[in-house]
Design a protein around this motif. Structure first.
Motif, mmCIF file in Angstrom:
data_model
loop_
_atom_site.group_PDB
_atom_site.id
_atom_site.type_symbol
_atom_site.label_atom_id
_atom_site.label_comp_id
_atom_site.label_asym_id
_atom_site.label_seq_id
_atom_site.Cartn_x
_atom_site.Cartn_y
_atom_site.Cartn_z
ATOM 1 N N LEU A 12 128.620 56.454 76.700
ATOM 2 C CA LEU A 12 129.525 56.130 75.624
ATOM 3 C C LEU A 12 129.443 55.180 75.561
ATOM 4 N N CYS A 13 130.154 54.270 76.455
ATOM 5 C CA CYS A 13 129.910 52.759 76.409
ATOM 6 C C CYS A 13 128.939 52.242 76.088
ATOM 7 N N PHE A 14 127.725 52.688 75.222
ATOM 8 C CA PHE A 14 126.837 52.580 74.283
ATOM 9 C C PHE A 14 126.903 52.503 73.287
ATOM 10 N N SER A 15 127.670 53.904 72.836
ATOM 11 C CA SER A 15 127.954 54.025 71.371
ATOM 12 C C SER A 15 129.320 53.428 70.918
ATOM 13 N N GLY A 16 130.523 53.113 71.886
ATOM 14 C CA GLY A 16 131.191 52.578 71.449
ATOM 15 C C GLY A 16 131.389 51.000 71.175
ATOM 16 N N LEU A 17 130.790 50.526 71.794
ATOM 17 C CA LEU A 17 130.121 48.951 72.054
ATOM 18 C C LEU A 17 129.684 48.454 70.433
ATOM 19 N N ALA A 18 128.296 49.370 70.075
ATOM 20 C CA ALA A 18 127.520 49.792 68.941
ATOM 21 C C ALA A 18 128.604 49.788 67.621
ATOM 22 N N ALA A 19 129.465 50.623 67.612
ATOM 23 C CA ALA A 19 130.137 51.124 66.944
ATOM 24 C C ALA A 19 130.996 49.570 66.549
ATOM 25 N N LEU A 20 131.658 48.936 68.026
ATOM 26 C CA LEU A 20 132.801 48.288 67.412
ATOM 27 C C LEU A 20 131.694 46.852 66.928
ATOM 28 N N GLY A 48 134.597 52.665 67.523
ATOM 29 C CA GLY A 48 134.089 51.731 68.943
ATOM 30 C C GLY A 48 135.675 51.940 70.537
ATOM 31 N N TRP A 49 136.384 51.853 70.139
ATOM 32 C CA TRP A 49 137.877 52.057 71.243
ATOM 33 C C TRP A 49 137.948 53.353 71.392
ATOM 34 N N ALA A 50 137.435 54.794 71.001
ATOM 35 C CA ALA A 50 137.536 55.469 71.106
ATOM 36 C C ALA A 50 136.706 55.962 72.043
ATOM 37 N N GLY A 51 135.467 55.665 72.047
ATOM 38 C CA GLY A 51 133.683 55.933 73.334
ATOM 39 C C GLY A 51 134.041 54.669 74.613
ATOM 40 N N ILE A 52 135.312 54.249 74.264
ATOM 41 C CA ILE A 52 135.095 53.317 75.226
ATOM 42 C C ILE A 52 135.893 53.437 76.600
ATOM 43 N N GLY A 53 137.449 54.114 75.403
ATOM 44 C CA GLY A 53 138.697 55.173 76.166
ATOM 45 C C GLY A 53 137.940 56.335 77.171
ATOM 46 N N LEU A 54 137.152 57.144 75.840
ATOM 47 C CA LEU A 54 136.318 58.186 76.750
ATOM 48 C C LEU A 54 135.429 57.980 77.954
ATOM 49 N N SER A 55 134.859 56.274 77.770
ATOM 50 C CA SER A 55 134.220 56.446 78.799
ATOM 51 C C SER A 55 135.173 56.372 80.195
ATOM 52 N N LEU A 56 136.094 56.008 79.927
ATOM 53 C CA LEU A 56 137.051 55.324 80.723
ATOM 54 C C LEU A 56 137.816 56.341 81.740
ATOM 55 N N ALA A 57 137.861 56.972 80.825
ATOM 56 C CA ALA A 57 138.849 58.040 81.304
ATOM 57 C C ALA A 57 137.791 59.194 82.290
ATOM 58 N N ALA A 58 136.543 58.955 81.603
ATOM 59 C CA ALA A 58 135.618 59.972 82.369
ATOM 60 C C ALA A 58 135.332 59.672 83.666
ATOM 61 N N ALA A 59 134.570 58.145 83.209
ATOM 62 C CA ALA A 59 134.402 57.403 85.578
ATOM 63 C C ALA A 59 135.405 57.786 85.247
ATOM 64 N N ILE A 60 136.645 57.834 85.471
ATOM 65 C CA ILE A 60 137.821 58.122 86.339
ATOM 66 C C ILE A 60 138.004 59.511 86.836
ATOM 67 N N ALA A 61 137.707 60.740 85.806
ATOM 68 C CA ALA A 61 138.440 61.499 85.675
ATOM 69 C C ALA A 61 136.588 62.297 87.032
ATOM 70 N N LEU A 62 135.828 61.619 86.987
ATOM 71 C CA LEU A 62 134.593 61.765 87.753
ATOM 72 C C LEU A 62 134.027 61.763 89.071
ATOM 73 N N GLU A 63 134.904 60.541 88.995
ATOM 74 C CA GLU A 63 134.668 59.469 90.320
ATOM 75 C C GLU A 63 135.824 59.298 90.851
ATOM 76 N N GLY A 64 136.939 58.896 89.912
ATOM 77 C CA GLY A 64 137.819 58.993 90.926
ATOM 78 C C GLY A 64 138.469 57.554 91.081
ATOM 79 N N TRP A 65 139.674 57.542 91.169
ATOM 80 C CA TRP A 65 140.128 56.033 90.870
ATOM 81 C C TRP A 65 139.710 54.730 92.102
ATOM 82 N N ASN A 66 138.618 55.891 92.822
ATOM 83 C CA ASN A 66 138.261 54.422 93.910
ATOM 84 C C ASN A 66 137.558 53.296 93.427
ATOM 85 N N PHE A 67 136.306 54.542 92.595
ATOM 86 C CA PHE A 67 135.172 54.421 92.354
ATOM 87 C C PHE A 67 134.478 53.956 90.418
ATOM 88 N N GLY A 68 135.433 55.056 89.750
ATOM 89 C CA GLY A 68 135.439 55.402 88.700
ATOM 90 C C GLY A 68 135.228 53.901 87.808
#
Length: 115
Positions: A12-20, A48-68
């Motif tokens: 997701l980060c790669f796709s978002g940054l590539a779009a940006l 691009g910003w949507a991909g980066i935002g989705l990546s952050l949301a996925a990281a927090i949802a799947l790994e929690g606020w401590n490690f996401g």
């Protein structure tokens, strides 16, 4: 740390940054040999910003606020290195690679939700 979640975030980060990157005239000209139209630039920035935002949301949802967020920053760094490598050596391959990363992210999503 779940490697499937890391792969999802990296895709997701790669796709978002590539779009940006492709929304910038210089990189768009390198990849497509023409200037970026204004409407396409806005669409690429939004995607691009949507991909980066989705990546952050996925990281927090799947790994929690401590490690996401930590994992997200690592995926963001890895995605940026991939974008820079493509732009430096094969700019024409950036768009197909970014589009190929999206189905990989979709394939990783059910596996990430299981684990």
């Amino acid at each position: 740390m779940n490697p499937v979640v890391l792969g999802l975030n990296l895709a997701l980060c790669f796709s978002g940054l590539a779009a940006l990157a492709l929304s910038l005239d210089r990189h768009h000209r390198d990849a497509f040999l023409r200037r970026v139209p204004p409407g396409r630039a806005r669409s690429l920035r939004a995607a691009g910003w949507a991909g980066i935002g989705l990546s952050l949301a996925a990281a927090i949802a799947l790994e929690g606020w401590n490690f996401g967020p930590v994992q997200w920053i690592g995926a963001l760094t890895g995605g940026a290195l991939l974008v820079v490598a493509f732009l430096s050596y094969r700019p024409g391959w950036l768009r197909p690679a970014a589009l190929a990363a999206l189905p990989l992210a979709l394939l990783a999503l059910p596996l990430a939700l299981k684990g």
